[in-house]
Design a protein around this motif. Structure first.
Motif, PDB file in Angstrom:
ATOM      1  N   ARG A  86     -52.857  10.670 -56.015  1.00 45.11           N
ATOM      2  CA  ARG A  86     -53.360  10.647 -54.639  1.00 45.11           C
ATOM      3  C   ARG A  86     -54.622  11.487 -54.471  1.00 45.11           C
ATOM      4  NH1 ARG A  86     -48.008  13.855 -52.833  1.00 45.11           N
ATOM      5  NH2 ARG A  86     -48.437  15.677 -54.089  1.00 45.11           N
ATOM      6  N   TRP A  87     -55.310  11.191 -53.361  1.00 41.17           N
ATOM      7  CA  TRP A  87     -56.495  11.937 -52.934  1.00 41.17           C
ATOM      8  C   TRP A  87     -57.649  11.872 -53.936  1.00 41.17           C
ATOM      9  CZ3 TRP A  87     -52.235  15.849 -52.333  1.00 41.17           C
ATOM     10  CH2 TRP A  87     -51.531  15.628 -51.156  1.00 41.17           C
ATOM     11  N   ASN A  88     -57.771  10.793 -54.654  1.00 42.10           N
ATOM     12  CA  ASN A  88     -58.880  10.592 -55.592  1.00 42.10           C
ATOM     13  C   ASN A  88     -59.957   9.747 -54.922  1.00 42.10           C
ATOM     14  OD1 ASN A  88     -57.639  11.781 -58.111  1.00 42.10           O
ATOM     15  ND2 ASN A  88     -56.082  10.300 -57.504  1.00 42.10           N
ATOM     16  N   GLY A 105     -58.157  -9.034 -65.596  1.00 44.91           N
ATOM     17  CA  GLY A 105     -58.654  -7.714 -65.205  1.00 44.91           C
ATOM     18  C   GLY A 105     -59.400  -7.772 -63.876  1.00 44.91           C
ATOM     19  N   VAL A 106     -59.342  -6.686 -63.128  1.00 45.10           N
ATOM     20  CA  VAL A 106     -59.980  -6.621 -61.802  1.00 45.10           C
ATOM     21  C   VAL A 106     -60.930  -5.427 -61.730  1.00 45.10           C
ATOM     22  CG1 VAL A 106     -58.062  -7.775 -60.644  1.00 45.10           C
ATOM     23  CG2 VAL A 106     -58.043  -5.290 -60.862  1.00 45.10           C
ATOM     24  N   GLY A 107     -61.808  -5.426 -60.743  1.00 47.07           N
ATOM     25  CA  GLY A 107     -62.774  -4.344 -60.579  1.00 47.07           C
ATOM     26  C   GLY A 107     -62.117  -3.008 -60.310  1.00 47.07           C
ATOM     27  N   VAL A 108     -61.171  -2.984 -59.362  1.00 41.95           N
ATOM     28  CA  VAL A 108     -60.435  -1.758 -59.022  1.00 41.95           C
ATOM     29  C   VAL A 108     -58.974  -2.126 -58.819  1.00 41.95           C
ATOM     30  CG1 VAL A 108     -60.142   0.111 -57.352  1.00 41.95           C
ATOM     31  CG2 VAL A 108     -62.443  -0.683 -57.922  1.00 41.95           C
ATOM     32  N   LEU A 109     -58.084  -1.397 -59.464  1.00 41.17           N
ATOM     33  CA  LEU A 109     -56.643  -1.594 -59.334  1.00 41.17           C
ATOM     34  C   LEU A 109     -56.016  -0.277 -58.890  1.00 41.17           C
ATOM     35  CD1 LEU A 109     -53.957  -3.127 -59.791  1.00 41.17           C
ATOM     36  CD2 LEU A 109     -54.083  -2.417 -62.187  1.00 41.17           C
ATOM     37  N   ILE A 110     -55.316  -0.291 -57.763  1.00 44.54           N
ATOM     38  CA  ILE A 110     -54.602   0.893 -57.283  1.00 44.54           C
ATOM     39  C   ILE A 110     -53.131   0.530 -57.200  1.00 44.54           C
ATOM     40  CG2 ILE A 110     -54.321   2.561 -55.423  1.00 44.54           C
ATOM     41  CD1 ILE A 110     -57.249   2.076 -54.695  1.00 44.54           C
ATOM     42  N   GLN A 111     -52.284   1.290 -57.915  1.00 42.59           N
ATOM     43  CA  GLN A 111     -50.847   1.001 -57.971  1.00 42.59           C
ATOM     44  C   GLN A 111     -50.034   2.214 -57.563  1.00 42.59           C
ATOM     45  OE1 GLN A 111     -51.051  -0.175 -62.220  1.00 42.59           O
ATOM     46  NE2 GLN A 111     -49.672  -1.777 -61.505  1.00 42.59           N
ATOM     47  N   LYS A 112     -49.136   2.044 -56.632  1.00 42.38           N
ATOM     48  CA  LYS A 112     -48.209   3.095 -56.209  1.00 42.38           C
ATOM     49  C   LYS A 112     -48.916   4.441 -56.094  1.00 42.38           C
ATOM     50  CE  LYS A 112     -44.337   0.575 -57.464  1.00 42.38           C
ATOM     51  NZ  LYS A 112     -43.355   0.059 -56.751  1.00 42.38           N
ATOM     52  N   ALA A 113     -50.022   4.441 -55.384  1.00 41.82           N
ATOM     53  CA  ALA A 113     -50.821   5.643 -55.190  1.00 41.82           C
ATOM     54  C   ALA A 113     -51.251   5.672 -53.720  1.00 41.82           C
ATOM     55  CB  ALA A 113     -52.044   5.615 -56.103  1.00 41.82           C
ATOM     56  N   SER A 114     -51.420   6.863 -53.184  1.00 46.81           N
ATOM     57  CA  SER A 114     -51.744   6.954 -51.767  1.00 46.81           C
ATOM     58  C   SER A 114     -52.995   7.789 -51.524  1.00 46.81           C
ATOM     59  CB  SER A 114     -50.566   7.569 -50.999  1.00 46.81           C
ATOM     60  OG  SER A 114     -50.320   8.881 -51.453  1.00 46.81           O
ATOM     61  N   ASP A 115     -53.629   7.529 -50.391  1.00 49.81           N
ATOM     62  CA  ASP A 115     -54.766   8.319 -49.904  1.00 49.81           C
ATOM     63  C   ASP A 115     -55.932   8.383 -50.890  1.00 49.81           C
ATOM     64  OD1 ASP A 115     -53.559   9.127 -47.367  1.00 49.81           O
ATOM     65  OD2 ASP A 115     -52.166  10.250 -48.628  1.00 49.81           O
ATOM     66  N   ASN A 116     -56.166   7.322 -51.630  1.00 53.03           N
ATOM     67  CA  ASN A 116     -57.315   7.235 -52.533  1.00 53.03           C
ATOM     68  C   ASN A 116     -58.414   6.462 -51.812  1.00 53.03           C
ATOM     69  OD1 ASN A 116     -56.185   8.307 -55.207  1.00 53.03           O
ATOM     70  ND2 ASN A 116     -54.625   6.902 -54.480  1.00 53.03           N
ATOM     71  N   ARG A 117     -59.675   6.747 -52.144  1.00 53.00           N
ATOM     72  CA  ARG A 117     -60.786   6.084 -51.464  1.00 53.00           C
ATOM     73  C   ARG A 117     -61.771   5.498 -52.456  1.00 53.00           C
ATOM     74  NH1 ARG A 117     -62.107   9.634 -46.131  1.00 53.00           N
ATOM     75  NH2 ARG A 117     -59.957   9.720 -45.464  1.00 53.00           N
ATOM     76  N   ILE A 118     -62.150   4.259 -52.179  1.00 57.00           N
ATOM     77  CA  ILE A 118     -63.184   3.574 -52.940  1.00 57.00           C
ATOM     78  C   ILE A 118     -64.306   3.305 -51.928  1.00 57.00           C
ATOM     79  CG2 ILE A 118     -63.729   1.605 -54.412  1.00 57.00           C
ATOM     80  CD1 ILE A 118     -61.323   3.334 -55.379  1.00 57.00           C
ATOM     81  N   ARG A 119     -65.492   3.880 -52.158  1.00 51.75           N
ATOM     82  CA  ARG A 119     -66.565   3.760 -51.170  1.00 51.75           C
ATOM     83  C   ARG A 119     -67.899   3.415 -51.835  1.00 51.75           C
ATOM     84  NH1 ARG A 119     -66.469   8.844 -47.329  1.00 51.75           N
ATOM     85  NH2 ARG A 119     -67.439   7.369 -45.929  1.00 51.75           N
ATOM     86  N   ASN A 120     -68.650   2.559 -51.174  1.00 47.28           N
ATOM     87  CA  ASN A 120     -70.017   2.215 -51.577  1.00 47.28           C
ATOM     88  C   ASN A 120     -70.125   1.773 -53.030  1.00 47.28           C
ATOM     89  OD1 ASN A 120     -70.911   2.960 -48.989  1.00 47.28           O
ATOM     90  ND2 ASN A 120     -71.101   5.080 -49.622  1.00 47.28           N
ATOM     91  N   CYS A 121     -69.150   1.016 -53.492  1.00 44.99           N
ATOM     92  CA  CYS A 121     -69.201   0.494 -54.865  1.00 44.99           C
ATOM     93  C   CYS A 121     -69.565  -0.983 -54.825  1.00 44.99           C
ATOM     94  CB  CYS A 121     -67.846   0.661 -55.542  1.00 44.99           C
ATOM     95  SG  CYS A 121     -67.391   2.366 -55.841  1.00 44.99           S
ATOM     96  N   GLU A 122     -70.351  -1.399 -55.793  1.00 48.07           N
ATOM     97  CA  GLU A 122     -70.657  -2.813 -55.952  1.00 48.07           C
ATOM     98  C   GLU A 122     -69.804  -3.335 -57.102  1.00 48.07           C
ATOM     99  OE1 GLU A 122     -74.300  -5.851 -57.002  1.00 48.07           O
ATOM    100  OE2 GLU A 122     -74.772  -3.818 -56.334  1.00 48.07           O
ATOM    101  N   ILE A 123     -69.043  -4.385 -56.828  1.00 46.93           N
ATOM    102  CA  ILE A 123     -68.145  -4.977 -57.825  1.00 46.93           C
ATOM    103  C   ILE A 123     -68.514  -6.449 -57.947  1.00 46.93           C
ATOM    104  CG2 ILE A 123     -65.760  -5.470 -58.437  1.00 46.93           C
ATOM    105  CD1 ILE A 123     -64.988  -3.052 -56.663  1.00 46.93           C
ATOM    106  N   ALA A 124     -68.804  -6.895 -59.200  1.00 46.69           N
ATOM    107  CA  ALA A 124     -69.278  -8.271 -59.363  1.00 46.69           C
ATOM    108  C   ALA A 124     -68.893  -8.826 -60.740  1.00 46.69           C
ATOM    109  CB  ALA A 124     -70.798  -8.294 -59.238  1.00 46.69           C
ATOM    110  N   ASP A 125     -68.854 -10.157 -60.821  1.00 50.82           N
ATOM    111  CA  ASP A 125     -68.708 -10.904 -62.060  1.00 50.82           C
ATOM    112  C   ASP A 125     -67.436 -10.582 -62.845  1.00 50.82           C
ATOM    113  OD1 ASP A 125     -71.095 -12.327 -61.652  1.00 50.82           O
ATOM    114  OD2 ASP A 125     -72.234 -10.600 -62.360  1.00 50.82           O
ATOM    115  N   PHE A 126     -66.312 -10.769 -62.183  1.00 50.11           N
ATOM    116  CA  PHE A 126     -65.002 -10.733 -62.837  1.00 50.11           C
ATOM    117  C   PHE A 126     -64.426 -12.130 -62.781  1.00 50.11           C
ATOM    118  CE2 PHE A 126     -65.538  -6.285 -62.319  1.00 50.11           C
ATOM    119  CZ  PHE A 126     -64.725  -5.686 -63.253  1.00 50.11           C
TER     120      PHE A 126
END
Length: 127
Positions: A86-88, A105-126
């Protein structure tokens, strides 16, 4: 971090959603607290690029470039809720060209985790 190989055991399968059965990444942390990775390049890897595993808290990946990935880009947490992740934060990253070996496969995978933040990321071509 470049040219990281991968291995898949003879009895292992890799056709699950988001390639979440993989057990490693080019950069893997377990129980890391208050660590920072800034302006990293992760490329030509066989699995995931970056993984904050069980018990990781208050970590930061910023300004990084993850490309040519065998599976996915960033993974946070695991399927085990006993050790909360958490809190990452992941911010200002460019994550692209993934799923080269494990098409799920995916750009970002969050599993059984809380309060994490993904901000201002560009994810492409998966796939």
């Amino acid at each position: 971090f470049r040219h990281v190989d991968w291995s898949l055991g003879q009895d292992e399968a890799c056709d699950m959603q988001a390639a979440d059965q993989l057990k490693s990444a080019a950069i893997f942390a377990h129980g890391a607290k208050s660590c920072s990775w800034d302006r990293c390049e992760i490329s030509s890897v066989g699995g995931y690029g970056f993984w904050l595993g069980e018990g990781c808290e208050w970590n930061l990946l910023t300004g990084s470039h993850l490309r040519d990935l065998g599976a996915g880009g960033v993974r946070i947490g695991t399927g085990n809720p006993a050790f909360e992740t958490r809190w990452n934060k992941v911010r200002d990253c460019f994550i692209h060209d993934g799923g080269k070996v494990y098409r799920e496969g995916v750009g970002v995978l969050i599993q059984k985790a809380s309060d994490n933040r993904i901000r201002n990321c560009e994810i492409a071509d998966f796939f």
